[in-house]
Design an enzyme around this catalytic site. Structure first.
Site, short mmCIF file in Angstrom:
data_model
loop_
_atom_site.label_atom_id
_atom_site.label_comp_id
_atom_site.label_asym_id
_atom_site.label_seq_id
_atom_site.Cartn_x
_atom_site.Cartn_y
_atom_site.Cartn_z
N GLY A 1 6.85 14.87 5.21
CA GLY A 1 5.79 15.42 6.07
C GLY A 1 4.52 14.67 5.72
O GLY A 1 4.53 13.45 5.55
N SER B 1 10.63 10.52 8.92
CA SER B 1 9.46 11.41 8.92
C SER B 1 9.88 12.73 9.56
O SER B 1 10.80 12.77 10.39
CB SER B 1 8.34 10.80 9.76
OG SER B 1 7.30 11.73 9.95
N ALA C 1 0.85 -1.20 0.00
CA ALA C 1 0.00 0.00 0.00
C ALA C 1 0.88 1.25 0.00
O ALA C 1 2.10 1.16 0.16
CB ALA C 1 -0.89 0.00 1.25
N GLY C 2 0.24 2.39 -0.19
CA GLY C 2 0.85 3.70 0.03
C GLY C 2 2.21 3.91 -0.61
O GLY C 2 2.42 3.61 -1.79
N ARG D 1 2.23 -8.02 4.86
CA ARG D 1 1.41 -9.11 5.43
C ARG D 1 0.21 -9.44 4.55
O ARG D 1 -0.24 -10.55 4.53
CB ARG D 1 0.93 -8.72 6.83
CG ARG D 1 2.06 -8.57 7.83
CD ARG D 1 1.59 -7.83 9.07
NE ARG D 1 1.10 -6.49 8.71
CZ ARG D 1 0.53 -5.64 9.54
NH1 ARG D 1 0.37 -5.98 10.80
NH2 ARG D 1 0.13 -4.45 9.14
N ASN E 1 10.52 0.48 4.56
CA ASN E 1 9.38 1.39 4.54
C ASN E 1 8.24 0.97 5.47
O ASN E 1 7.46 1.81 5.91
CB ASN E 1 8.89 1.49 3.08
CG ASN E 1 7.49 2.06 2.98
OD1 ASN E 1 7.27 3.26 3.16
ND2 ASN E 1 6.52 1.19 2.71
N TYR F 1 4.79 7.64 18.36
CA TYR F 1 5.09 7.55 16.92
C TYR F 1 6.32 8.41 16.60
O TYR F 1 7.24 7.95 15.90
CB TYR F 1 3.88 7.99 16.07
CG TYR F 1 4.22 8.00 14.60
CD1 TYR F 1 4.41 6.81 13.90
CD2 TYR F 1 4.42 9.20 13.91
CE1 TYR F 1 4.76 6.81 12.56
CE2 TYR F 1 4.77 9.22 12.56
CZ TYR F 1 4.94 8.02 11.89
OH TYR F 1 5.30 8.03 10.56
N VAL G 1 7.24 -7.81 9.67
CA VAL G 1 8.59 -7.37 10.08
C VAL G 1 8.80 -7.47 11.59
O VAL G 1 9.94 -7.39 12.06
CB VAL G 1 8.92 -5.93 9.59
CG1 VAL G 1 8.93 -5.85 8.08
CG2 VAL G 1 7.96 -4.90 10.20
P1 NAP Z 1 0.17 2.80 4.50
O1 NAP Z 1 -0.46 3.18 3.22
O2 NAP Z 1 -0.68 2.44 5.66
O3 NAP Z 1 1.24 1.62 4.22
C1 NAP Z 1 1.93 0.99 5.28
C2 NAP Z 1 2.62 -0.25 4.77
O4 NAP Z 1 3.37 -0.84 5.85
C3 NAP Z 1 1.63 -1.28 4.26
O5 NAP Z 1 2.12 -1.83 3.07
C4 NAP Z 1 1.62 -2.33 5.37
O6 NAP Z 1 1.42 -3.64 4.81
C5 NAP Z 1 3.06 -2.22 5.89
N1 NAP Z 1 3.18 -2.75 7.25
C6 NAP Z 1 2.63 -2.28 8.39
N2 NAP Z 1 2.93 -3.08 9.42
C7 NAP Z 1 3.68 -4.11 8.91
C8 NAP Z 1 4.27 -5.26 9.48
N3 NAP Z 1 4.16 -5.55 10.78
N4 NAP Z 1 4.96 -6.09 8.66
C9 NAP Z 1 5.09 -5.83 7.34
N5 NAP Z 1 4.54 -4.75 6.75
C10 NAP Z 1 3.84 -3.90 7.53
O7 NAP Z 1 1.09 4.02 5.05
P2 NAP Z 1 2.29 4.85 4.33
O8 NAP Z 1 1.98 6.28 4.54
O9 NAP Z 1 2.55 4.36 2.96
O10 NAP Z 1 3.49 4.48 5.31
C11 NAP Z 1 4.73 3.96 4.86
C12 NAP Z 1 5.86 4.51 5.71
O11 NAP Z 1 5.93 5.93 5.54
C13 NAP Z 1 5.72 4.27 7.22
O12 NAP Z 1 6.99 3.93 7.73
C14 NAP Z 1 5.26 5.62 7.75
O13 NAP Z 1 5.62 5.79 9.09
C15 NAP Z 1 6.05 6.55 6.81
N6 NAP Z 1 5.55 7.92 6.72
C16 NAP Z 1 4.27 8.18 6.34
C17 NAP Z 1 3.84 9.50 6.27
C18 NAP Z 1 2.41 9.86 5.87
O14 NAP Z 1 1.99 11.00 6.12
N7 NAP Z 1 1.68 8.98 5.24
C19 NAP Z 1 4.72 10.54 6.58
C20 NAP Z 1 6.02 10.23 6.95
C21 NAP Z 1 6.43 8.93 7.01
P3 NAP Z 1 0.51 -4.79 5.43
O15 NAP Z 1 -0.56 -4.13 6.27
O16 NAP Z 1 -0.04 -5.50 4.20
O17 NAP Z 1 1.46 -5.64 6.21
#
Ligand code: NAP
Length: 259
Positions: A190, A146, A18-19, A40, A93, A159, A67
């Site tokens: 951000g 982040s 995702a994402g 997962r 990621n 977080y 993970v």
């Molecule tokens: P997202 O759309 O919710 O995607 C999160 C991803 O992480 C999913 O593919 C999920 O896959 C995976 N994940 C979560 N827990 C996991 C686990 N225990 N084992 C394996 N995979 C796991 O959110 P996103 O925004 O793309 O987030 C990605 C990264 O960017 C994160 O590290 C987040 O902290 C960082 N980030 C996000 C933002 C924001 O504003 N969105 C800003 C700064 C940093 P499954 O659920 O299929 O396992």
């Protein structure tokens, strides 16, 4: 200055279902990289895998992996088919936030999930993959940080602490691979519109939508572009850290919202 060709390189992306992770898979696919995708949710991963093949990835291998489980992570890396074992780029990621509560009111389960995923999970994957990079004399680790790791916002202490830990781990790893050609980068966004807020608020769509109200957020593609850019720099260039925000965001605390 010769840029690093990503054609045929093996790129391992955690949280690729995702994402930002899914967008990063597609961006590397467009460069002709081979993709090792982990998460997962196997169904979502399969959708990303077909989209990546359609975009130009020569091959994709998916791994159903949590993970947080260090034995499963080590086993997944140790049992990779020989043609997938030589990982060139690791994108650490996978991550999430849970809840937005005053620290003294927070749920212990939420803290554990965030710390286990964002800090310990990142360490487990790094520990399993980087030794091979050092032995082969090539590799690049790109960690997802982040703006939350630079400046703590109210109700988000745990977080933010996990992303501050990412910052320390990123800087520590870069020091510890010094003397090898392995590169280490942190990409620190951000606000990015993904499922991030939906996951934080456990499926509450209205609450998640409010996070982005009056702001044009970054997209997952914006982040993917920076990750691919960092990976494509010439071999002697290490991008240590990239911080990117929407124009309407100055830091993790300060936004300009329309209306
Ligand atoms: P997202 O759309 O919710 O995607 C999160 C991803 O992480 C999913 O593919 C999920 O896959 C995976 N994940 C979560 N827990 C996991 C686990 N225990 N084992 C394996 N995979 C796991 O959110 P996103 O925004 O793309 O987030 C990605 C990264 O960017 C994160 O590290 C987040 O902290 C960082 N980030 C996000 C933002 C924001 O504003 N969105 C800003 C700064 C940093 P499954 O659920 O299929 O396992």
């Amino acid at each position: 200055m010769s840029l690093m060709s990503l054609q045929g390189k093996i790129v391992f992306i955690t949280g690729a279902s995702a994402g930002i992770g899914a967008a990063t898979a597609l961006a590397f696919a467009s460069e002709g990289a081979r993709l090792l995708l982990a998460a997962r949710r196997a169904g979502k991963l399969a959708e990303v895998a077909s989209a990546a093949l359609a975009r130009g990835a020569p091959s994709v291998h998916s791994i159903d992996m949590d993970v947080r489980d260090h034995r499963a992570v080590q086993n997944a890396i140790d049992s990779l088919p020989a043609e997938w074992a030589e990982i060139d780029v690791l994108v650490n990621n996978a991550g999430l936030s849970r809840g937005l509560d005053k620290l003294y009111m927070g749920r212990i389960e939420d803290w554990e999930e965030m710390i286990d995923t964002n800090v310990k999970g990142l360490l487990y994957v790094t520990r399993a993959v980087v030794p091979g990079m050092v032995v082969r004399g090539r590799g690049h680790v790109i960690n997802m940080g982040s703006t939350a790791g630079e400046l703590t916002y109210p109700n988000g202490a745990v977080y933010c602490a996990t992303k501050a830990a990412e910052r320390s781990i990123n800087d520590g790893l870069r020091q510890d691979v010094l003397g090898t050609p392995v590169r280490v980068t942190s990409v620190d966004p951000g606000m990015v519109e993904t499922d991030f807020s939906l996951v934080r608020f456990r499926g509450d769509r209205d609450r998640a939508a409010k996070v982005y109200k009056g702001v044009k957020p970054l997209t997952a593609d914006d982040i993917a572009e920076v990750i691919v850019w960092a990976a494509g720099r010439p071999a002697h260039v290490n991008i240590a850290r990239v911080v990117l925000t929407p124009v309407q965001q100055a830091n993790s605390l300060l936004f300009h919202r329309d209306g």
